[in-house]
Design an enzyme around this catalytic site. Structure first.
Site, PDB file in Angstrom:
ATOM      1  N   TYR A  54      -1.353 -44.213 -20.423  1.00 14.40           N
ATOM      2  CA  TYR A  54      -0.592 -44.012 -19.184  1.00 14.40           C
ATOM      3  C   TYR A  54      -0.857 -42.607 -18.636  1.00 14.40           C
ATOM      4  CZ  TYR A  54       3.323 -43.585 -15.918  1.00 14.40           C
ATOM      5  OH  TYR A  54       4.092 -43.377 -14.798  1.00 14.40           O
ATOM      6  N   SER A 106       1.967 -38.612 -11.757  1.00 13.57           N
ATOM      7  CA  SER A 106       3.088 -38.319 -12.662  1.00 13.57           C
ATOM      8  C   SER A 106       2.834 -36.939 -13.254  1.00 13.57           C
ATOM      9  CB  SER A 106       3.142 -39.353 -13.798  1.00 13.57           C
ATOM     10  OG  SER A 106       3.991 -38.886 -14.844  1.00 13.57           O
TER      11      SER A 106
END
Ligand SMILES: NC(=O)c1ccc[n+]([C@@H]2O[C@H](COP(=O)([O-])OP(=O)(O)OC[C@H]3O[C@@H](n4cnc5c(N)ncnc54)[C@H](OP(=O)(O)O)[C@@H]3O)[C@@H](O)[C@H]2O)c1
Length: 276
Positions: free
Chosen positions: A155, A140
């Site tokens: 995350y 990401s």
């Protein structure tokens, strides 16, 4: 029947990015192994893609958080037909670390980091022996913005791990003809957001990419030989410059003495010049 591309195993193929990878790789002639927990959704997708493309598709229903299920997937990855792993299954738990349920934090770190690493390891040695294979890790853009955590700190850190693991593994495997690509999507319109407690419609819509466009860009990046693909980034030179700045730190990151600013005795050595 395979059209010569071999077999791609995709984790998290029941929804979102993984389901689109399944569609695109079937269109490219890969046979598929589809992995996720929701067997009904996997079977529905498999049936549609078989009809549309004629490729062979196995459904391997597995909870990757469960060690026995994960081992079944690792065993499947060790078969000779596997030419691609798409390490896509992941979860995003949102919110501040201090109020996050530690069990959910643990589950996210485990799936996003440990499972992805184990699966890559399981597939890598056979690929190296066969001198052929692609490992695609869905990280990401939050991997490179730990200073501005989106969704949650854990995350972002889990995706930073996956990026670092991908870059390092690519260095290890490139001489064997195995490519490791890290894909760094920005916000992509999938169910991940709602599952993590965030309404994606509250984001400025100019930062949200449609899933099909994200995956098509990631596959185009792989075709072009990119090892890190950031689908949103307009100019790849910006990533190249980022990497060059990081590499320039290299000669000074491990030295016999601490830097002068820490007040210890002077090293008597000037910092090594940056690489041009
Ligand atoms: N959407 C974004 O904005 C975005 C941005 C950057 C990166 N990513 C990354 O992209 C990847 C895919 O996410 P997505 O957006 O497509 O999310 P998604 O729509 O929620 O899909 C996640 C997939 O992972 C599977 N999965 C979750 N837990 C699992 C488990 N324990 N065992 C096996 N499969 C499991 C889910 O299937 P089952 O529930 O059937 O198991 C589902 O197929 C993730 O790694 C995510 O971090 C997403």
């Amino acid at each position: 029947m395979s059209q010569g591309q071999g077999t791609a195993l995709i984790t998290g193929a029941s929804a979102g990015i993984g389901a689109v990878y399944a569609d695109r790789l079937a269109q490219r002639g890969y046979d598929l192994v589809l992995v996720a927990r929701d067997a009904a959704k996997l079977n529905e997708l498999a049936s549609r893609l078989r009809d549309e493309t004629g490729v062979m598709i196995e459904v391997l229903s597995a909870d990757l958080a469960d060690a026995n299920d994960r081992r079944k997937v690792e065993a499947r990855l060790q078969a000779d037909d596997i030419t691609m792993l798409v390490n896509n299954a992941g979860i995003a738990v949102s919110g501040p670390t201090i109020s996050m349920d530690p069990e959910r934090l643990d589950a996210m770190i485990h799936l996003n980091m440990v499972v992805a690493t184990r699966l890559a390891r399981a597939v890598a040695s056979g690929m190296a022996q066969r001198r052929k294979g692609d490992i695609v890790n869905i990280a990401s853009v939050v991997a490179i913005r730990g200073d501005q955590p989106a969704i949650s700190v854990g995350y972002g850190a889990s995706k930073a791990y996956l990026l670092a693991f991908s870059e390092g593994l690519d260095s290890e495997l490139s001489s064997y003809g195995v490519r490791v690509q890290a894909v760094l999507p920005g916000a992509t319109r999938t169910e991940l957001w709602a599952k993590g407690g965030i309404d994606i419609n509250t984001l400025p819509q100019e930062v949200v990419m449609e899933t099909g466009e994200m995956v098509d860009a990631a596959l185009a990046g792989l075709d072009q030989g990119e090892r890190v693909t950031i689908p949103s980034l307009p100019d790849i030179a910006d990533w190249v410059a980022f990497k060059a700045d990081r590499a320039a730190l290299g000669p000074n990151l491990s030295r016999r003495l601490p830097a002068d600013r820490y007040g210890s005795r002077s090293s008597g050595l000037a910092p090594l010049p940056k690489a041009s």
